[in-house]
Design a protein around this motif. Structure first.
Motif, PDB file in Angstrom:
ATOM      1  N   TRP A 148      66.831  56.735  66.906  1.00 49.87           N
ATOM      2  CA  TRP A 148      65.531  56.324  66.392  1.00 49.87           C
ATOM      3  C   TRP A 148      65.743  55.216  65.369  1.00 49.87           C
ATOM      4  CZ3 TRP A 148      60.513  57.421  67.568  1.00 49.87           C
ATOM      5  CH2 TRP A 148      60.282  58.499  68.451  1.00 49.87           C
ATOM      6  N   TYR A 149      64.914  54.182  65.519  1.00 50.40           N
ATOM      7  CA  TYR A 149      64.913  53.062  64.583  1.00 50.40           C
ATOM      8  C   TYR A 149      63.517  52.903  63.998  1.00 50.40           C
ATOM      9  CZ  TYR A 149      69.470  51.404  66.269  1.00 50.40           C
ATOM     10  OH  TYR A 149      70.802  51.296  66.587  1.00 50.40           O
ATOM     11  N   LYS A 150      63.500  52.447  62.752  1.00 50.80           N
ATOM     12  CA  LYS A 150      62.249  52.147  62.049  1.00 50.80           C
ATOM     13  C   LYS A 150      62.143  50.640  61.881  1.00 50.80           C
ATOM     14  CE  LYS A 150      60.206  52.804  57.422  1.00 50.80           C
ATOM     15  NZ  LYS A 150      60.440  53.433  56.088  1.00 50.80           N
ATOM     16  N   GLN A 151      60.950  50.118  62.157  1.00 52.34           N
ATOM     17  CA  GLN A 151      60.710  48.688  61.946  1.00 52.34           C
ATOM     18  C   GLN A 151      59.501  48.512  61.032  1.00 52.34           C
ATOM     19  OE1 GLN A 151      59.513  46.111  65.315  1.00 52.34           O
ATOM     20  NE2 GLN A 151      61.021  44.617  64.579  1.00 52.34           N
ATOM     21  N   PRO A 152      59.726  48.286  59.737  1.00 52.81           N
ATOM     22  CA  PRO A 152      58.595  48.051  58.827  1.00 52.81           C
ATOM     23  C   PRO A 152      57.962  46.690  59.097  1.00 52.81           C
ATOM     24  CG  PRO A 152      60.699  47.870  57.674  1.00 52.81           C
ATOM     25  CD  PRO A 152      61.016  48.278  59.078  1.00 52.81           C
ATOM     26  N   SER A 153      56.906  46.409  58.389  1.00 49.96           N
ATOM     27  CA  SER A 153      56.173  45.161  58.613  1.00 49.96           C
ATOM     28  C   SER A 153      57.031  43.931  58.325  1.00 49.96           C
ATOM     29  CB  SER A 153      54.905  45.122  57.766  1.00 49.96           C
ATOM     30  OG  SER A 153      55.226  45.264  56.401  1.00 49.96           O
ATOM     31  N   SER A 154      58.078  44.098  57.550  1.00 45.89           N
ATOM     32  CA  SER A 154      58.987  42.976  57.266  1.00 45.89           C
ATOM     33  C   SER A 154      59.836  42.606  58.479  1.00 45.89           C
ATOM     34  CB  SER A 154      59.886  43.325  56.088  1.00 45.89           C
ATOM     35  OG  SER A 154      60.523  44.580  56.305  1.00 45.89           O
ATOM     36  N   GLY A 155      59.900  43.483  59.471  1.00 44.70           N
ATOM     37  CA  GLY A 155      60.490  43.112  60.753  1.00 44.70           C
ATOM     38  C   GLY A 155      61.895  43.590  61.051  1.00 44.70           C
ATOM     39  N   GLU A 156      62.647  44.049  60.046  1.00 49.02           N
ATOM     40  CA  GLU A 156      64.020  44.439  60.358  1.00 49.02           C
ATOM     41  C   GLU A 156      64.066  45.778  61.091  1.00 49.02           C
ATOM     42  OE1 GLU A 156      62.650  44.431  57.366  1.00 49.02           O
ATOM     43  OE2 GLU A 156      63.611  45.836  55.972  1.00 49.02           O
ATOM     44  N   MET A 157      65.123  46.025  61.791  1.00 52.95           N
ATOM     45  CA  MET A 157      65.341  47.279  62.519  1.00 52.95           C
ATOM     46  C   MET A 157      66.292  48.144  61.700  1.00 52.95           C
ATOM     47  SD  MET A 157      63.657  47.180  65.398  1.00 52.95           S
ATOM     48  CE  MET A 157      64.467  48.311  66.520  1.00 52.95           C
ATOM     49  N   ILE A 158      65.797  49.302  61.297  1.00 56.52           N
ATOM     50  CA  ILE A 158      66.564  50.187  60.424  1.00 56.52           C
ATOM     51  C   ILE A 158      66.941  51.443  61.201  1.00 56.52           C
ATOM     52  CG2 ILE A 158      66.534  51.530  58.284  1.00 56.52           C
ATOM     53  CD1 ILE A 158      64.303  49.554  57.334  1.00 56.52           C
ATOM     54  N   PHE A 159      68.235  51.726  61.296  1.00 56.63           N
ATOM     55  CA  PHE A 159      68.707  52.925  61.987  1.00 56.63           C
ATOM     56  C   PHE A 159      68.329  54.157  61.180  1.00 56.63           C
ATOM     57  CE2 PHE A 159      71.197  55.902  64.161  1.00 56.63           C
ATOM     58  CZ  PHE A 159      71.979  56.593  63.251  1.00 56.63           C
ATOM     59  N   LEU A 160      67.783  55.177  61.870  1.00 53.60           N
ATOM     60  CA  LEU A 160      67.391  56.410  61.193  1.00 53.60           C
ATOM     61  C   LEU A 160      68.281  57.584  61.550  1.00 53.60           C
ATOM     62  CD1 LEU A 160      63.501  56.338  61.605  1.00 53.60           C
ATOM     63  CD2 LEU A 160      64.844  55.681  59.604  1.00 53.60           C
ATOM     64  N   ILE A 161      68.477  57.825  62.853  1.00 47.56           N
ATOM     65  CA  ILE A 161      69.117  59.070  63.249  1.00 47.56           C
ATOM     66  C   ILE A 161      69.656  58.946  64.667  1.00 47.56           C
ATOM     67  CG2 ILE A 161      67.007  60.140  64.173  1.00 47.56           C
ATOM     68  CD1 ILE A 161      67.896  62.741  62.703  1.00 47.56           C
ATOM     69  N   TYR A 162      70.709  59.719  64.938  1.00 45.21           N
ATOM     70  CA  TYR A 162      71.395  59.685  66.231  1.00 45.21           C
ATOM     71  C   TYR A 162      71.644  61.112  66.737  1.00 45.21           C
ATOM     72  CZ  TYR A 162      75.499  59.591  69.301  1.00 45.21           C
ATOM     73  OH  TYR A 162      76.370  59.781  70.347  1.00 45.21           O
ATOM     74  N   GLN A 163      71.504  61.276  68.058  1.00 43.10           N
ATOM     75  CA  GLN A 163      71.817  62.548  68.709  1.00 43.10           C
ATOM     76  C   GLN A 163      72.641  62.267  69.954  1.00 43.10           C
ATOM     77  OE1 GLN A 163      70.170  65.835  67.860  1.00 43.10           O
ATOM     78  NE2 GLN A 163      71.684  66.714  69.224  1.00 43.10           N
ATOM     79  N   GLY A 164      73.799  62.861  70.067  1.00 42.24           N
ATOM     80  CA  GLY A 164      74.592  62.754  71.271  1.00 42.24           C
ATOM     81  C   GLY A 164      74.169  63.804  72.283  1.00 42.24           C
ATOM     82  N   SER A 165      74.323  63.489  73.548  1.00 49.05           N
ATOM     83  CA  SER A 165      73.841  64.403  74.588  1.00 49.05           C
ATOM     84  C   SER A 165      74.605  65.716  74.609  1.00 49.05           C
ATOM     85  CB  SER A 165      73.923  63.738  75.966  1.00 49.05           C
ATOM     86  OG  SER A 165      75.247  63.333  76.254  1.00 49.05           O
TER      87      SER A 165
END
Lengths: 116, 115
Positions: free
Chosen positions: B36-53
């Protein structure tokens, strides 16, 4: 650590002009990627590289070329810009999954390109 | 072919409440990662969380948790105690085995946090 940087941040081109976007990373990542983001859509992969001197096509490669002459840099070129290439371009980098590190991709701040 | 579906174009939540953002995926691979990534109005892509299968436990990172239901092929993001700064676009993405970590993104969900 600067992480992933991109230059320029903004650019306006006329149809038919060419330009190169530069991506640099200081995390010693093996893999690098170029994505584009169009309004209302997620990111789509243009080209990627799994090491210095290697490149490969992604989902939407037409109209773009790339080069990875140095491990830390990944260049995206538009030889003859078209209005359909108006988009926000993101560069990202990661370790290989086989490295033992997480394969999370870290993104640059993006380049907003407008082609008139 | 791999595919990520985010069915909620927009969501809103009251400050301090929890919110769940939906993500379903389609793949025939056995090994894959979900991000999951977050993209605020400023435009950057911020990594939030990872799950492996192959991870049996749901991933957590601070106020973020990933509700991973493998049989249902869903990877929902749960944000607890929402803050005004959580207002942003949220993207679910998947990498797949042998794919050199190439990511496939969903269309995103715009979250608005109201005071």
């Amino acid at each position: 650590n600067a992480g992933v940087t991109q230059t320029p941040k903004f650019r306006v081109l006329k149809t038919g002009q060419s330009m190169t976007l530069l991506c640099a990373q200081d995390m010693n990542h093996e893999y690098m990627y170029w994505y584009r983001q169009d309004p209302g859509m997620g990111l789509r992969l243009i080209h990627y590289s799994v090491g210095e001197g290697t490149t490969a096509k992604g989902e939407v490669p037409d109209g773009y070329n790339v080069s990875r002459l140095k491990k830390q840099n990944f260049l995206l070129g538009l030889e003859s810009a078209a209005p359909s290439q108006t988009s926000v371009y993101f560069c990202a980098s990661s370790y290989p999954l086989s490295s033992g590190y997480t394969d999370t991709q870290y993104f640059g701040p993006g380049t907003r390109l407008t082609v008139l | 072919a791999q595919k990520i579906t985010q069915t909620q174009p927009g969501m809103f939540v009251q400050e301090k409440e929890a919110v769940t953002l939906d993500c379903t995926y389609d793949t025939s691979d056995q090994s894959y990662g979900l991000f999951w990534y977050k993209q605020p109005s400023s435009g950057e892509m911020i990594f939030l969380i990872y799950q492996g299968s192959y991870d049996e436990q749901n991933a957590t990172e601070g106020r973020y948790s990933l509700n991973f239901q493998k049989a249902r092929k869903s990877a929902n993001l749960v944000i607890s105690a929402s803050q005004l700064g959580d207002s942003a676009m949220y993207f679910c993405a998947m990498s797949h085995d042998g794919g050199y970590n190439k990511l496939i993104f969903g269309a995103g969900t715009r979250l608005a946090v109201h005071p």
